[in-house]
Motif scaffolding. Sequence first.
Motif, PDB file in Angstrom:
ATOM      1  N   THR A   1       6.388  -0.707  11.762  1.00 17.35           N
ATOM      2  CA  THR A   1       6.047  -1.543  10.608  1.00 17.35           C
ATOM      3  C   THR A   1       6.144  -0.764   9.302  1.00 17.35           C
ATOM      4  O   THR A   1       6.644  -1.270   8.292  1.00 17.35           O
TER       5      THR A   1
ATOM      6  N   ASP B   1       2.081  -5.098   0.261  1.00 21.81           N
ATOM      7  CA  ASP B   1       2.678  -3.869   0.800  1.00 21.81           C
ATOM      8  C   ASP B   1       1.655  -2.737   0.858  1.00 21.81           C
ATOM      9  O   ASP B   1       1.607  -1.965   1.835  1.00 21.81           O
TER      10      ASP B   1
ATOM     11  N   THR C   1      -0.553  -3.448   3.821  1.00 21.47           N
ATOM     12  CA  THR C   1       0.135  -3.221   5.092  1.00 21.47           C
ATOM     13  C   THR C   1       0.191  -1.743   5.427  1.00 21.47           C
ATOM     14  O   THR C   1      -0.110  -1.331   6.559  1.00 21.47           O
TER      15      THR C   1
ATOM     16  N   GLU D   1      -1.681  -0.103   8.602  1.00 22.01           N
ATOM     17  CA  GLU D   1      -0.887   0.465   9.692  1.00 22.01           C
ATOM     18  C   GLU D   1      -1.246   1.924   9.946  1.00 22.01           C
ATOM     19  O   GLU D   1      -1.231   2.382  11.093  1.00 22.01           O
TER      20      GLU D   1
END
Length: 412
Positions: A156, A191, A194, A198
């Motif tokens: 990812t 973004d 994320t 992650e």
Amino acid sequence: MATIRPFNAVRPREDIASKVAALPYDVYNREEALDEVLKEPFSFLKIDRAETQFDKDFNPYDVMVYEKARDILQQMISEGIFLKEGKNCYYVYELTMDGRSQAGLVGCASIDDYLDNVIKKHEKTREDKEIDRINHVDICNAQTGPIFLAYRSQKTINEVVDRIKKGSPLYDFVAPDRVRHTIWKIDKGADLETISTEFKKIRNVYIADGHHRTASAVKVGLKRREANPGYTGEEEFNFFLSVLFPHDQLMILDYNRVVKDLNGYRKEAFLSKAAQSFVIEDVGEEPYKPTEKGTFGMYLEGVWYKLTAKKEIRSNDPVEGLDVSLLQNHLLTPILNIKDIRTDKRIDFIGGIRGLKELERRVNEDMKVAFSMYPTSINELLDVSDAGQLMPPKSTWFEPKLRSGLFIHELE
């Protein structure tokens, strides 16, 4: 799990970034640093190595040197050479050398992750080197050189980075050493979220290069905590500037050795002793670069030899099985009597970026014998770190080098 977060960077103006960007402070001696600053007045070395602003005999560790670094930084900010981003961002930092690229994320890592061994180490640090950077970070109130971290590649995160790279870069220049530096900004909330989320799924990150700078950043953070007992953990001094690369994009070069003498042995006797642990082949006058693990090149009296470690000295242990350990434990220590390569003045180290001709030059000028190494792999580094062990000194040489001055992380 790893805590990585975006930050409000201080960074150079786009039109001057290529002039500011400098190799890490510790790749230069004092004379080389001064030459660089004289050649390029905007070079960040005048902050990272502020002794260049004093007479050559001035103590580089005097408090006035660190205060000078702080003053130059603040002056460059006030003059508009450095800009404050104004919001928290990540950045993609891609380096391209000899047609090969690696792209990392610029962000801030947690000092607690270092203390809790989420951020794993593979080298010892020296207190004198730590003190220098502790003073630099503390007095400048900023981290000026990013730590080179690695993590096991994650799909990812890779997808976000690849998409961001399709946009227009913030910086894009080729340095004098022909390494291209391209940087993109990540500032969209989705973004940022994320990436941070992650990384929380990643069990460990690893210090690839910058152990002393990491230890220094952590100690400054702890010092600030002590001075601020009501700290929340969110303050900037709880985090340190990093560039994080997926492991499968990284390249480690050989880190070669040259030795001053044969410890009293004549050539024939030395070769005979070495042959007890290594198969030795005369390969002639052309430099020999090892092509597989367990093999070494040796340059002695104008001749190159190939050394192959015998089966009985090889090991599956993460540290004992490293090529640097095989050479150290079965030749450098027992035959040449080099027991501590950190302090023994009879041995020197040459990064693979300088090529094997540099080994020949040193032997022909001031050394007796040289050894060319097969590079330590990134997986070996991860395995040693995961085992909670430390590599021998001078095990890894990473190229290309991150530039300092492109991102600054203020602690307040």
